[in-house]
Motif scaffolding. Structure first.
Motif, PDB file in Angstrom:
ATOM      1  N   SER A   1       0.180  -1.088   0.387  1.00 41.37           N
ATOM      2  CA  SER A   1      -0.028   0.395   0.061  1.00 41.37           C
ATOM      3  C   SER A   1       0.554   1.280  -0.192  1.00 41.37           C
ATOM      4  O   SER A   1       0.332   2.185  -0.615  1.00 41.37           O
ATOM      5  CB  SER A   1      -1.099  -0.291   1.031  1.00 41.37           C
ATOM      6  N   ASP A   2       2.304   0.990   0.541  1.00 44.08           N
ATOM      7  CA  ASP A   2       3.126   2.134   0.049  1.00 44.08           C
ATOM      8  C   ASP A   2       4.163   2.616  -1.126  1.00 44.08           C
ATOM      9  O   ASP A   2       4.119   1.640  -1.463  1.00 44.08           O
ATOM     10  CB  ASP A   2       3.940   2.339   1.487  1.00 44.08           C
ATOM     11  N   PRO A   3       3.098   3.639  -1.605  1.00 44.96           N
ATOM     12  CA  PRO A   3       4.136   3.800  -3.067  1.00 44.96           C
ATOM     13  C   PRO A   3       5.059   3.728  -2.674  1.00 44.96           C
ATOM     14  O   PRO A   3       5.344   3.275  -4.119  1.00 44.96           O
ATOM     15  CB  PRO A   3       3.353   5.666  -2.732  1.00 44.96           C
TER      16      PRO A   3
ATOM     17  N   PHE B   1      -3.928   3.431  -4.380  1.00 45.76           N
ATOM     18  CA  PHE B   1      -4.343   2.141  -3.820  1.00 45.76           C
ATOM     19  C   PHE B   1      -5.579   1.999  -2.940  1.00 45.76           C
ATOM     20  O   PHE B   1      -5.132   3.004  -2.281  1.00 45.76           O
ATOM     21  CB  PHE B   1      -2.327   2.026  -2.345  1.00 45.76           C
ATOM     22  N   ARG B   2      -5.972   2.259  -3.736  1.00 48.31           N
ATOM     23  CA  ARG B   2      -7.918   1.862  -2.912  1.00 48.31           C
ATOM     24  C   ARG B   2      -8.506   0.904  -3.939  1.00 48.31           C
ATOM     25  O   ARG B   2      -8.272   0.746  -5.495  1.00 48.31           O
ATOM     26  CB  ARG B   2      -8.485   3.198  -2.896  1.00 48.31           C
ATOM     27  N   VAL B   3      -9.502   0.935  -4.007  1.00 46.60           N
ATOM     28  CA  VAL B   3     -10.958  -0.235  -4.789  1.00 46.60           C
ATOM     29  C   VAL B   3     -11.140   1.135  -5.472  1.00 46.60           C
ATOM     30  O   VAL B   3     -12.005   2.097  -5.371  1.00 46.60           O
ATOM     31  CB  VAL B   3     -11.539  -0.538  -3.733  1.00 46.60           C
ATOM     32  N   GLY B   4     -11.196   0.500  -6.596  1.00 49.92           N
ATOM     33  CA  GLY B   4     -11.457   1.867  -7.715  1.00 49.92           C
ATOM     34  C   GLY B   4      -9.982   2.193  -8.626  1.00 49.92           C
ATOM     35  O   GLY B   4     -10.232   2.686  -9.743  1.00 49.92           O
ATOM     36  N   GLY B   5      -9.199   2.284  -7.510  1.00 48.85           N
ATOM     37  CA  GLY B   5      -7.431   3.238  -7.971  1.00 48.85           C
ATOM     38  C   GLY B   5      -6.973   1.654  -8.680  1.00 48.85           C
ATOM     39  O   GLY B   5      -7.330   0.775  -9.234  1.00 48.85           O
TER      40      GLY B   5
ATOM     41  N   ASN C   1      15.508  -2.569 -26.334  1.00 46.85           N
ATOM     42  CA  ASN C   1      14.766  -3.053 -26.349  1.00 46.85           C
ATOM     43  C   ASN C   1      13.843  -2.565 -26.211  1.00 46.85           C
ATOM     44  O   ASN C   1      13.336  -1.059 -26.118  1.00 46.85           O
ATOM     45  CB  ASN C   1      15.071  -3.227 -24.777  1.00 46.85           C
ATOM     46  N   ASP C   2      12.206  -3.533 -26.546  1.00 47.89           N
ATOM     47  CA  ASP C   2      10.777  -2.843 -25.997  1.00 47.89           C
ATOM     48  C   ASP C   2      10.416  -2.181 -24.397  1.00 47.89           C
ATOM     49  O   ASP C   2      11.267  -2.500 -23.660  1.00 47.89           O
ATOM     50  CB  ASP C   2       9.609  -4.260 -26.401  1.00 47.89           C
ATOM     51  N   THR C   3       9.532  -1.206 -24.735  1.00 44.19           N
ATOM     52  CA  THR C   3       8.959  -0.547 -23.274  1.00 44.19           C
ATOM     53  C   THR C   3       7.682  -1.424 -23.517  1.00 44.19           C
ATOM     54  O   THR C   3       7.124  -1.635 -23.816  1.00 44.19           O
ATOM     55  CB  THR C   3       8.961   0.884 -23.269  1.00 44.19           C
ATOM     56  N   TRP C   4       7.413  -1.711 -22.267  1.00 44.98           N
ATOM     57  CA  TRP C   4       6.795  -2.293 -21.552  1.00 44.98           C
ATOM     58  C   TRP C   4       5.629  -1.684 -20.801  1.00 44.98           C
ATOM     59  O   TRP C   4       6.513  -0.508 -20.405  1.00 44.98           O
ATOM     60  CB  TRP C   4       7.471  -3.479 -20.371  1.00 44.98           C
ATOM     61  N   PHE C   5       4.413  -2.283 -20.442  1.00 40.18           N
ATOM     62  CA  PHE C   5       3.205  -1.391 -19.895  1.00 40.18           C
ATOM     63  C   PHE C   5       2.196  -2.583 -19.146  1.00 40.18           C
ATOM     64  O   PHE C   5       2.766  -3.283 -19.096  1.00 40.18           O
ATOM     65  CB  PHE C   5       2.270  -0.106 -20.511  1.00 40.18           C
ATOM     66  N   ASN C   6       2.362  -1.752 -18.029  1.00 44.70           N
ATOM     67  CA  ASN C   6       1.493  -2.728 -16.886  1.00 44.70           C
ATOM     68  C   ASN C   6       0.236  -1.477 -16.482  1.00 44.70           C
ATOM     69  O   ASN C   6       0.795  -0.454 -15.833  1.00 44.70           O
ATOM     70  CB  ASN C   6       2.502  -2.840 -15.780  1.00 44.70           C
ATOM     71  N   ASP C   7      -0.740  -2.181 -16.992  1.00 47.01           N
ATOM     72  CA  ASP C   7      -2.580  -1.139 -16.420  1.00 47.01           C
ATOM     73  C   ASP C   7      -3.570  -2.102 -15.287  1.00 47.01           C
ATOM     74  O   ASP C   7      -3.540  -3.216 -15.707  1.00 47.01           O
ATOM     75  CB  ASP C   7      -2.913  -0.715 -17.436  1.00 47.01           C
ATOM     76  N   THR C   8      -3.006  -1.630 -14.288  1.00 51.14           N
ATOM     77  CA  THR C   8      -3.880  -2.116 -13.460  1.00 51.14           C
ATOM     78  C   THR C   8      -4.768  -1.922 -12.673  1.00 51.14           C
ATOM     79  O   THR C   8      -4.716  -0.426 -12.233  1.00 51.14           O
ATOM     80  CB  THR C   8      -2.658  -2.961 -12.285  1.00 51.14           C
ATOM     81  N   ALA C   9      -5.954  -2.268 -12.364  1.00 51.52           N
ATOM     82  CA  ALA C   9      -6.913  -2.068 -11.176  1.00 51.52           C
ATOM     83  C   ALA C   9      -7.010  -2.624  -9.935  1.00 51.52           C
ATOM     84  O   ALA C   9      -7.184  -3.749 -10.248  1.00 51.52           O
ATOM     85  CB  ALA C   9      -8.431  -1.752 -12.134  1.00 51.52           C
ATOM     86  N   TYR C  10      -6.947  -1.757  -9.190  1.00 56.03           N
ATOM     87  CA  TYR C  10      -7.409  -2.654  -7.872  1.00 56.03           C
ATOM     88  C   TYR C  10      -8.964  -2.986  -7.360  1.00 56.03           C
ATOM     89  O   TYR C  10      -9.516  -1.850  -7.427  1.00 56.03           O
ATOM     90  CB  TYR C  10      -7.334  -1.660  -6.086  1.00 56.03           C
ATOM     91  N   LEU C  11      -8.995  -4.256  -7.690  1.00 53.84           N
ATOM     92  CA  LEU C  11     -10.418  -4.522  -7.377  1.00 53.84           C
ATOM     93  C   LEU C  11     -11.011  -4.728  -5.897  1.00 53.84           C
ATOM     94  O   LEU C  11     -12.896  -4.316  -5.949  1.00 53.84           O
ATOM     95  CB  LEU C  11     -11.201  -6.016  -8.168  1.00 53.84           C
TER      96      LEU C  11
ATOM     97  N   ARG D   1      -6.243  -8.924   2.191  1.00 53.00           N
ATOM     98  CA  ARG D   1      -6.289  -9.674   0.556  1.00 53.00           C
ATOM     99  C   ARG D   1      -6.059  -8.224   0.038  1.00 53.00           C
ATOM    100  O   ARG D   1      -6.982  -7.169   0.669  1.00 53.00           O
ATOM    101  CB  ARG D   1      -7.935 -10.160   0.449  1.00 53.00           C
ATOM    102  N   ILE D   2      -5.633  -8.715  -1.171  1.00 57.92           N
ATOM    103  CA  ILE D   2      -5.671  -7.423  -2.589  1.00 57.92           C
ATOM    104  C   ILE D   2      -6.075  -8.185  -3.583  1.00 57.92           C
ATOM    105  O   ILE D   2      -5.234  -9.328  -4.262  1.00 57.92           O
ATOM    106  CB  ILE D   2      -4.146  -6.800  -2.362  1.00 57.92           C
ATOM    107  N   VAL D   3      -7.300  -7.408  -4.063  1.00 61.77           N
ATOM    108  CA  VAL D   3      -7.934  -8.364  -5.450  1.00 61.77           C
ATOM    109  C   VAL D   3      -7.396  -7.431  -6.588  1.00 61.77           C
ATOM    110  O   VAL D   3      -8.139  -6.531  -6.332  1.00 61.77           O
ATOM    111  CB  VAL D   3      -9.245  -9.055  -5.885  1.00 61.77           C
TER     112      VAL D   3
END
Length: 163
Positions: free
Chosen positions: A32-34, A56-60, A73-83, A90-92
């Motif tokens: 949770s700490d960025p 870090f919050r539900v919906g964030g 090399n390629d640049t990669w991305f990760n786009d995540t949603a906290y459910l 727990r973290i989903v």
């Protein structure tokens, strides 16, 4: 089988477990700490971080753009949603990973991941379960499992260094 008849999505599920000499609350704070999360999740030798935002919050969620090695090399991305988030338990989340291509994105996978924290004596047991859809030409489930296991080792180092 013709190319058009072959499945274009490979599905897979894996579970990685670790025990840490830290309370579930400390392990949760490392998520949770960025600053802590960025250290163990994104920062490592040979990786360049081009973008990093965490809410870090539900919906964030969090968004990251990374490159391994040099500029060729390629640049990669990760786009995540906290459910779902239950403090210290727990973290989903769901996330899409892939390569940045010009002004767009080439998605490689979409996943649902659950992190569970369970008290284990004076420490915590972390159970990470990921269910993924690996899209055409993407890495396979074994590579993702290895990458997640390495990240959880980095989490252990973060917890030890900040004890």
């Amino acid at each position: 089988m013709t190319a058009a008849a072959r499945p274009c999505v490979a599905h897979g599920t894996f579970v990685v477990e670790r025990r840490y000499d830290a309370s579930p609350a400390r392990v949760f704070r490392a998520h949770s700490d960025p600053d802590a999360f960025r250290r163990w999740f994104a920062e490592s030798e040979n990786w360049t971080i081009h973008e990093w935002v965490q809410d870090f919050r539900v919906g964030g969620g969090f968004t990251g753009r990374f490159r391994f090695g040099d500029e060729s090399n390629d640049t990669w991305f990760n786009d995540t949603a906290y459910l779902d988030i239950v403090p210290d338990r727990r973290i989903v989340l769901s996330y899409v990973m892939g390569r940045v291509k010009g002004d767009g994105k080439q998605r490689a996978s979409a996943s649902l991941a659950t992190t569970e924290l369970v008290a284990d004596g004076s420490g915590a047991r972390l159970i990470y379960t990921e269910q993924g859809a690996f899209l055409e030409g993407a890495d396979d489930i074994r590579m993702r499992e290895e990458g997640c296991a390495e990240m959880l080792e980095a989490l252990g180092r973060e917890l030890e260094s900040r004890a």
